[in-house]
Scaffold this active site. Structure first.
Site, PDB file in Angstrom:
ATOM      1  N   ASP A 282     -13.563  -5.900  -4.833  1.00 40.58           N
ATOM      2  CA  ASP A 282     -13.676  -6.096  -3.381  1.00 40.58           C
ATOM      3  C   ASP A 282     -15.078  -6.631  -3.115  1.00 40.58           C
ATOM      4  OD1 ASP A 282     -11.156  -5.026  -3.007  1.00 40.58           O
ATOM      5  OD2 ASP A 282     -11.899  -2.998  -2.644  1.00 40.58           O
TER       6      ASP A 282
ATOM      7  N   ASP B  29       0.871  -1.175   0.000  1.00 39.87           N
ATOM      8  CA  ASP B  29       0.000   0.000   0.000  1.00 39.87           C
ATOM      9  C   ASP B  29       0.908   1.226   0.000  1.00 39.87           C
ATOM     10  OD1 ASP B  29      -2.043  -1.746   0.146  1.00 39.87           O
ATOM     11  OD2 ASP B  29      -2.808  -1.105   2.095  1.00 39.87           O
TER      12      ASP B  29
END
Lengths: 252, 208
Positions: free
Chosen positions: A130, A11
C-alpha cells in the site's frame, strides 16, 4: 501472449464479503461463494480475498471461505490479510488458495517472503504494497496496517527487495487513487514495471472501462484489481473486456 | 476410478475438488495397490522438481507410476506433474525425472523480454489433431510456471507462445502432460478433465 487479468477483490470479514471505501466504511454485500461464482460467470480472471477480520479468533473463518469457494469456483484465488507466518500460508494454500499475499507482516519481517517462497515456490507468494506519494520527498512511501501507518520504506525499493527475496508477484495499491474512481496511478506502475521483472497487479482508482485500457497500455502491468465498481454493478467484467479488446489489449 | 497421486505437493486438493465437482470418482492415494488398481492416474504438482522427485522416491511411487505407464494406464501429469514425466530437469542443477517421455525441463529464458514466472491466462494452439488438444485449441488457460519442457515435436499436441513456444499439452501413447492448470481454468479446464475421464473409461489395457 498472456491475457491481461481483471481481478475483483472481495473484502471478507468473518466469512462475509464487505467492501470498505478507503478502508473505512463497510457494507455487507453477501456470500463469498456466490459472489465468486458470479464473477467466474462474468469472466473474471482471478479473485483476491482480503481478510479484514480484526480479531485473531475470527481468522479461521477465511480458511473455511477459501475451502468452500475452491470447491465451487475453478479459477485462481489469492488470499491476503492477517498472514503472519508460514503456517498461515500453508493453511490457506491447503484450503485451495493459489497464492497468498503478505503486506504488513513482510515489512516487519522480510524473511517471511523468503521462507514462503522456499517452502511453496515463488509463484505462490505475492507481495502486497500500500503506497502513497509524498509530494515533499517526491517518493512513494509504503504504509502498513491497512494504510494507517507510514513506514520509512520507498515503495519501488521495497518492491525490488521483495522480488529479490522471492516474491513472484506484486499487488500494489495506490492509496492516493483508492476510492477516487479517477483512474490508476500510471506513474507508480511505470516505475514499478521498470524496476522488477515479475507480474504486477495494479489496484486503486478504477472508475471507468477506459481506466483499465489506460493502465494496461501505458504501464506494463499484468492485472488490474477493483472492488466497488464491480461490486455495485457500475462496471461489468464483460464491459471492461469489450473496451480492452477495442483498444487492442489481449484479454481472454 | 481415478487415483490422484498424493505425495505432499501443492495443488493436489484443487485437482480433487475439480473432480468431485464434476462427479468423477477419484481417490487421493499414495498406496501402490490402490494406484495400480485405478482406471487412470493424475500426477499433480506445484513447486520444485527435485523436491517432488525426492518425495515420490520416499513414497516408493516411482516404480508404480512407471509400471502404470507401461501397462497402458491413462496418466495425466499437471504442471510440475507434467514436467516430472520427462527425462530430466535443469532446475537447481540436473535432476533425473520419471523418464516416461523423452525430453528435458529448462528455464524460461528471462532474456527474451518476458516476465518470469509465466503466470496468467494464455492461449493454446493445437499442433496435432487430437480430441484433448481440440478441447483447448484457441482457448485461454491458466499457467503458472518458470520452467518448460523441450520435447520431441511428435509428442507435442498444443503449444502456447510466450517468447518461446511452450508445449502446453504433450502426449505419448497413454501418457499425457498438461503444463497449465485445468483445475484452475474455469469451464474449459473442467471440460479437459472430463475428456481425460472418458479416456480412462475407453482405455484398452490389460489389468493382469
Amino acid at each position: 501472449m498472456l491475457a491481461k487479468r481483471l481481478i475483483p477483490c472481495l473484502d471478507v470479514d468473518h466469512g462475509r464479503v464487505k467492501k470498505g471505501v478507503r478502508f473505512v466504511h463497510l457494507r455487507d454485500v453477501g456470500d463469498p461463494v456466490k459472489i465468486a461464482a458470479a464473477y467466474q460467470q462474468q469472466g473474471a480472471d482471478e479473485l483476491v480475498f482480503l481478510d479484514i477480520t480484526a480479531t485473531h479468533e475470527g481468522r479461521s473463518a477465511i480458511v473455511e471461505t477459501i475451502e468452500a469457494t475452491a470447491s465451487q469456483v475453478f479459477m485462481p484465488l489469492t488470499v491476503g490479510g492477517g498472514i503472519h507466518d508460514v503456517s498461515d500460508m500453508q493453511r490457506l494454500l491447503k484450503a485451495g488458495a493459489d497464492k497468498v499475499a503478505v503486506n504488513s507482516a513482510a515489512v516487519s519481517n522480510p524473511d517471511l517472503i523468503t521462507a514462503g517462497a522456499e517452502k511453496f515456490g515463488r509463484q505462490c507468494i505475492v507481495l502486497a504494497i500500500d503506497t502513497k506519494f509524498n509530494p515533499i520527498s517526491r517518493q512513494y512511501e509504503v504504509y502498513v496496517n491497512g494504510g494507517r501507518t507510514p513506514t520509512p520504506l520507498n515503495a519501488i525499493d521495497w518492491a525490488k527487495q521483495g522480488v529479490s527475496r522471492g516474491a513472484g508477484e506484486l499487488l500494489v495499491t495506490s492509496m492516493d487513487k483508492d476510492g477516487t474512481k479517477s483512474g490508476f496511478d500510471l506513474d507508480l506502475y511505470r516505475q514499478l514495471s521498470a524496476a522488477v521483472n515479475v507480474p504486477i497487479v495494479a489496484s486503486g482508482g478504477a472508475g471507468a472501462a477506459e481506466d483499465f485500457s489506460d493502465v494496461f497500455t501505458n504501464a506494463n502491468v499484468d492485472g488490474a484489481l477493483a472492488a466497488s465498481v464491480f461490486h455495485y454493478g457500475e462496471l461489468t467484467i464483460t464491459e471492461v473486456k469489450r473496451q480492452l479488446l477495442k483498444d487492442g489489449v489481449i484479454v481472454r | 476410478m481415478i487415483a490422484i497421486i498424493d505425495y505432499d505437493t501443492g495443488n493436489t486438493r484443487n485437482v480433487k475438488k475439480a473432480l468431485d465437482y464434476l462427479g468423477i470418482k477419484n481417490v487421493l492415494s499414495a498406496d501402490p495397490q490402490e494406484i495400480l488398481a485405478a482406471d487412470g492416474l493424475i500426477l499433480p504438482g506445484v513447486g520444485a522438481f527435485r523436491k517432488a522427485m525426492l518425495s515420490l522416491q520416499q513414497r516408493q511411487l516411482v516404480p508404480v507410476i512407471k509400471a502404470a505407464a507401461k501397462a497402458g494406464r491413462p496418466i495425466l501429469g499437471i504442471c510440475l506433474g507434467m514436467q516430472l514425466l520427462f527425462d530430466q530437469s535443469l532446475e537447481f542443477g540436473q535432476t533425473a525425472g520419471l523418464g516416461i517421455i523423452a525430453g528435458q525441463v529448462v528455464p524460461i529464458p528471462a532474456t527474451i523480454g518476458v516476465k518470469v514466472p509465466h503466470m496468467g491466462w494464455d492461449l493454446n494452439q493445437a499442433t496435432t489433431a487430437d480430441p484433448l488438444a481440440a478441447v483447448f485449441d484457441q482457448q485461454f488457460t491458466y499457467f503458472v510456471h518458470s520452467y518448460y519442457v523441450q520435447a520431441k515435436p511428435k509428442t507435442i499436441l498444443a503449444t502456447s507462445d510466450y517468447g518461446v513456444k511452450i508445449p502446453s499439452i504433450v502426449k505419448q501413447q497413454n501418457v499425457i502432460g498438461i503444463q497449465f492448470h485445468p483445475e484452475k481454468s474455469g469451464e474449459i479446464g473442467l471440460a479437459g478433465l472430463t475428456q481425460f475421464k472418458e479416456l480412462t473409461e475407453n482405455a484398452d489395457y490389460s489389468r493382469n
